[in-house]
Design an enzyme around this catalytic site. Sequence first.
Site, mmCIF file in Angstrom:
data_model
loop_
_atom_site.group_PDB
_atom_site.id
_atom_site.type_symbol
_atom_site.label_atom_id
_atom_site.label_comp_id
_atom_site.label_asym_id
_atom_site.label_seq_id
_atom_site.Cartn_x
_atom_site.Cartn_y
_atom_site.Cartn_z
ATOM 1 N N THR A 156 0.829 -1.212 0.000
ATOM 2 C CA THR A 156 0.000 0.000 0.000
ATOM 3 C C THR A 156 0.862 1.259 0.000
ATOM 4 O O THR A 156 1.859 1.343 0.715
ATOM 5 C CB THR A 156 -0.920 0.006 1.225
ATOM 6 O OG1 THR A 156 -1.742 -1.153 1.191
ATOM 7 C CG2 THR A 156 -1.803 1.236 1.239
ATOM 8 N N PRO B 158 0.902 5.800 -0.075
ATOM 9 C CA PRO B 158 0.112 6.909 0.475
ATOM 10 C C PRO B 158 -1.067 7.326 -0.397
ATOM 11 O O PRO B 158 -2.122 7.680 0.105
ATOM 12 C CB PRO B 158 1.140 8.033 0.600
ATOM 13 C CG PRO B 158 2.447 7.338 0.783
ATOM 14 C CD PRO B 158 2.356 6.094 -0.061
ATOM 15 N N THR C 69 1.692 -2.770 8.774
ATOM 16 C CA THR C 69 1.687 -3.469 10.052
ATOM 17 C C THR C 69 3.064 -4.082 10.308
ATOM 18 O O THR C 69 3.669 -4.668 9.411
ATOM 19 C CB THR C 69 0.613 -4.573 10.063
ATOM 20 O OG1 THR C 69 -0.665 -3.971 9.883
ATOM 21 C CG2 THR C 69 0.633 -5.344 11.374
ATOM 22 N N ASP D 179 -23.789 -1.312 22.517
ATOM 23 C CA ASP D 179 -25.066 -0.689 22.853
ATOM 24 C C ASP D 179 -25.735 -1.403 24.035
ATOM 25 O O ASP D 179 -26.262 -0.745 24.936
ATOM 26 C CB ASP D 179 -25.978 -0.720 21.629
ATOM 27 C CG ASP D 179 -27.316 -0.049 21.884
ATOM 28 O OD1 ASP D 179 -27.329 1.169 22.085
ATOM 29 O OD2 ASP D 179 -28.336 -0.759 21.895
ATOM 30 N N GLU E 63 -6.644 -5.103 3.455
ATOM 31 C CA GLU E 63 -6.730 -6.304 2.613
ATOM 32 C C GLU E 63 -7.946 -6.237 1.675
ATOM 33 O O GLU E 63 -8.552 -7.246 1.351
ATOM 34 C CB GLU E 63 -6.819 -7.581 3.475
ATOM 35 C CG GLU E 63 -5.826 -7.684 4.595
ATOM 36 C CD GLU E 63 -4.436 -8.035 4.101
ATOM 37 O OE1 GLU E 63 -4.272 -8.241 2.889
ATOM 38 O OE2 GLU E 63 -3.520 -8.106 4.936
#
Length: 387
Positions: free
Chosen positions: A136, A138, A168, A340, A367
């Site tokens: 990936t 920017p 990661t 909740d 992913e």
Amino acid sequence: MALNPYDLYDVRSLLTEEERAVQDTVARFTDERVLPIIGECFEQGRFPTELIPEIASLGLLGSSLPEQYGCAGLNAVSYGLICQELERGDSGIRSFVSVQSSLCMYPIYAYGTEEQRQRWLPGMARGEIIGCFGLTEPHGGSDPANMKTHARRDGGDWVLNGAKMWITNGNLADIAIVWAQTDDGIQGFVVEKGMPGFAAQEIKHKMSLRASVTSALYFDNVRVPEANRLPNVKGLKGPLGCLTQARYGITWGPIGSAIACLDEALRYSKERILFGRPVAATQAAQLKLADMARRITAAQLISLQLGRLKDAGRMQPTQVSLAKWNNVRMAIDIARESRDLLGGAGITVEHCAIRHALNLESVITYEGTETVHQLVVGRELTGINAF
């Protein structure tokens, strides 16, 4: 006999003895070593590096790769169960194992030479060498073909320039599997920590995956020897093949998150007394809890069948996309509903629902975003590419 609320269709009975043993082992590790510390790690923004030796000693790194490289040689279903039990603890722990196994060890095994396998895989299986995966960029995100990072041949070396984002393990890593444009198409390189011009910068101020290291990688005329090029693949099929492996594990991981949230919501709603009766005694709560169990059951069956297809060599990327889309959406919705049901208590890290809900905001994006996977399935159905 009462049904298991977290396994209404007795999916566990469909597992082999070895698969059940793997699940039980990782479940104990999660219960005893991850859960006692993970809320604090999330709050502090710290990945628990002290767990790496234990993760490695259990054989969880590269667990599906052959034993000759120091790996466990487990089947795909066992790897999925590992991901499920680790993410029941936290997405950050599962992400660490996914990246090391599917995005770093797998490409060295699948695309590298035997010398490269022997050089890196045993140390990675022992947790002595940590990897990260640089795809990936920017500006890129869901469009990896628009890659700007490039490598040019210079004598016996390659000179690498560019940047990668949202990586990661980046600042933990000893090596980075980096994909770059070359005159001969996209190729993969093993970039080693300490190579001049290579830098990793940790990304701070995250509200998701806080118990995980996320980094940007920078390459400024980094000289990489030919011996560090992965020679057995060219083009996008290299990194996309790695992503298919990782996405498969991700289809299992969120089931663990969802089970953790359902467990917490069940226990809390039975203990919390409002208007003279437990919250669990209300129709509104039971409808929500029943829907959680329904969706978890569907996800369990999807991932188990996907694992069986993978072990049979018949798994297709579209099937992975459908499972990732369904199961992560299932988990993020359950985490929000669980939060909740817990009311105000649900916003603290003393409970797991808000942590899982925040983590899953990343899982539903990395992913391949949910939209990308929907379009992959749409393309399969129509034969028309709508990207």
